[in-house]
Scaffold this motif. Structure first.
Motif: not given
Length: 230
Positions: A149-150, A171-176, A181-182, A186-189
């Motif tokens: 994610g970073t 979704r398992a590793y994305n930090d929403e 903060r940036n 974040l949109v999921y397909q």
């Protein structure tokens, strides 16, 4: 600006190209660590027996290396076997003759690097699907650091993107919160697999997009109509 991306998979499925057509820039993530559990080197087509797996053999010594550095095993007849399977499965399809030479030119000379092979196939498939979204290799973007994610956030910031279109598997590793903060949304397909004319009995979803291409030809693009994600 909407950015999306994915690893350079072998003969990708329709969801891959749906994500590509739904963004303004698609990043090929070729400089991430290759995992042998990923499907970078395999996908399924449909034959008279049902789904048929095609897998490109990789050199066993290529462990923990970047995807762009993965090499294809030598002294193998895999490319002739894959072409034979494609021919068997699709020679009766309506558009085999129209696209046969595009793919044959690649299988006749597949090269040594898996990512390069996959990219050649992706370019042919997106041409047939009439996808105009620009592509960029992550390995050609200078100064990008981080993982998962970073890394995606840093790529978005590099291109001044304010939306990242992600596959649901991330979704398992994305930090929403990190995306927020940036200032990146974040949109999921959202992809509903289309049903289209298919050879060999009952419809099977989730196959390589070549199944759609050989069966539907120029109409293939109609099954990947761009959806509004913002």
């Amino acid at each position: 600006m909407i950015i999306s991306g994915h690893q350079p998979n072998y003969l990708p499925w329709l969801g891959y190209f749906h994500k590509m057509i739904s963004c303004d820039l698609f990043v090929i993530l070729d400089d991430v660590v290759h995992s042998r559990s990923e499907i970078t080197n395999k996908n399924k087509i449909k034959g008279p027996e049902g789904a048929r797996l095609l897998s490109v053999p990789r050199n066993r010594s290529d462990k923990h290396c970047l995807i762009k550095d993965v090499t294809i095993a030598k002294d193998s007849m895999w490319h002739k076997n894959h072409w034979g399977s494609l021919h068997t499965c699709y020679v009766r399809s309506p558009y085999w003759k129209k696209y046969e030479e595009l793919f044959l030119s690649i299988y006749s000379n597949p090269g040594e690097k898996l990512a390069q092979l996959n990219l050649r196939l992706i370019h042919v498939m997106r041409e047939v699907l009439e996808i105009k979204t620009p592509l960029v290799l992550s390995s050609e973007i200078s100064g990008i650091t981080g993982s998962k994610g970073t890394r995606i956030i840093n790529i978005c910031k590099y291109f001044n993107a304010d939306i990242y279109l992600s596959g649901t598997g991330a979704r398992a590793y994305n930090d929403e919160m990190d995306f927020e903060r940036n200032n990146i949304r974040l949109v999921y397909q959202e992809f509903e697999h289309p049903v289209y004319p298919q050879l060999w009995g009952n419809f099977i979803p989730g196959l390589s997009a070549v199944d759609l291409i050989f069966n539907c030809g120029p109409q293939s693009k109609d099954y990947l109509t761009k959806q509004v994600v913002v």
